[in-house]
Scaffold this active site. Structure first.
Site, PDB file in Angstrom:
ATOM      1  N   GLY A 115      -0.554  -1.078   5.908  1.00 52.27           N
ATOM      2  CA  GLY A 115      -0.572  -0.235   4.729  1.00 52.27           C
ATOM      3  C   GLY A 115      -0.690  -1.087   3.480  1.00 52.27           C
ATOM      4  N   CYS A 116      -1.131  -0.473   2.389  1.00 53.18           N
ATOM      5  CA  CYS A 116      -1.321  -1.231   1.145  1.00 53.18           C
ATOM      6  C   CYS A 116       0.012  -1.723   0.582  1.00 53.18           C
ATOM      7  CB  CYS A 116      -2.076  -0.391   0.119  1.00 53.18           C
ATOM      8  SG  CYS A 116      -1.414   1.264  -0.168  1.00 53.18           S
ATOM      9  N   TYR A 117       1.023  -0.848   0.555  1.00 55.86           N
ATOM     10  CA  TYR A 117       2.332  -1.273   0.059  1.00 55.86           C
ATOM     11  C   TYR A 117       2.944  -2.367   0.944  1.00 55.86           C
ATOM     12  CZ  TYR A 117       2.601   2.766  -3.166  1.00 55.86           C
ATOM     13  OH  TYR A 117       2.392   3.683  -4.163  1.00 55.86           O
ATOM     14  N   THR A 119       1.500  -4.535   2.746  1.00 58.26           N
ATOM     15  CA  THR A 119       0.759  -5.787   2.581  1.00 58.26           C
ATOM     16  C   THR A 119       1.342  -6.609   1.440  1.00 58.26           C
ATOM     17  OG1 THR A 119      -1.290  -4.879   3.488  1.00 58.26           O
ATOM     18  CG2 THR A 119      -1.503  -6.768   2.021  1.00 58.26           C
TER      19      THR A 119
END
Length: 309
Positions: A115-117, A119
């Site tokens: 997920g972006c968060y 990462t």
């Protein structure tokens, strides 16, 4: 010989981004499915099993269904949903996470795209936990703000079609966000961090922050020690870099439009306090860019092909 790739869910924000990145490449052949057959299980099964690698840009349940449709076939899978990020038998698709992570991805059949968060959080925290600068049971928190494209078509329409006039909105206030297990597990933590996500009126970009009371940590590490640890962890990375904190403002848009991630260690040694800050594009290193990087590794291609440096 080109690699056959099917993007299941190529109509969503992440799927469209990945398709746009892969379409011009001569080393990739895209397997396509007509729009009117996109929800036909047998048509999907045919497209999935006809591909060398399938990229799933789907809700969690649909991603699990796609894996079941493939069954014992030879197709390898990159899942961009949250369905398999802590699942047994899946390799976590963050190549820079550990020294051997890229090799594991290259050899894997099933890869869970991060997920972006997570990462951003993992890039800041995992090296420190691994080095013992932050204990595994330390009560960490993570405040992060994403561009509204991270919410997909619904949120994009909300911000761009006048359905909301807010500039900044906090959410997931019940502290049960689906990214929490991923952050805890892959950081090697005993407890999940207190995760405080928000969205801002900017299309893409992300800024995440982990505050650290250095004075309370075992060994009382300095800001320089924290920064040295992060620099060492990403010394060989073409996508993740550690920049000096000059005391000025850090913009959420800093790495928008790229697949880079920039880390900074800001703070005050006299006060014994630090702020670890990561900036990236929620659609780049936080989504489509990560999937393309994993695809390159799995296919034995240039790991940076199709990425925006």
């Amino acid at each position: 010989m080109s690699v056959r790739v099917f993007i299941d869910g190529a109509v969503g924000t992440t799927g469209i981004d990945i398709q746009d990145r892969l379409a011009p490449r001569g080393d990739i052949t895209l397997v396509t499915l007509a729009e009117d057959r996109r929800k036909d299980a047998e048509a999907r099964r045919g497209a999935l099993t006809d591909a060398d690698i399938a990229i799933l840009c789907l809700p969690d349940d649909a991603a699990r269904e796609a894996v079941a449709l493939i069954g014992d076939g030879a197709t390898r899978v990159i899942d961009a949903s949250t369905a398999h990020r802590v699942a047994t038998g899946w390799v976590y698709g963050f190549p820079e996470l550990e020294a051997d992570q890229a090799a594991k991805i290259a050899d894997a059949r099933f890869v869970a795209n991060p997920g972006c968060y997570p990462t951003a959080f993992l890039a800041l925290v995992r090296p420190l936990v691994r080095a013992g600068l932050v204990p595994a049971d330390w009560p960490l928190s993570f405040a992060a703000t994403s561009g509204y494209s991270g919410g997909g078509k619904t949120m994009i329409a909300e911000f761009e079609q006048g359905r909301t006039d807010t500039a900044f909105r906090a959410y997931a206030l019940g502290l049960a966000h689906k990214h929490a297990p991923e952050m805890r597990g892959h950081a090697g933590l005993t407890h999940p961090p207190i995760f405080a996500p928000s969205v801002a009126r900017v299309y893409s970009g992300m800024l995440g922050e982990v505050p650290l009371p250095l004075y309370a940590l075992p060994g009382r590490p300095t800001i320089a020690a924290i920064e040295d640890c992060l620099r060492g962890a990403y010394a060989d990375s073409a996508l993740i870099g550690v920049a000096p904190c000059d005391g000025g403002a850090i913009r959420i848009e800093e790495n928008a439009g790229t697949d880079r991630m920039t880390l900074r260690v800001c703070g005050n040694d006299a006060a014994g306090q630090a702020r670890l800050v990561a900036t990236l594009d929620n659609l780049g290193k936080g989504a489509g860019g990560a999937a393309v990087q994993n695809l390159n590794l799995m296919a034995g291609l240039d790991p940076l092909a199709g990425l925006n440096l």
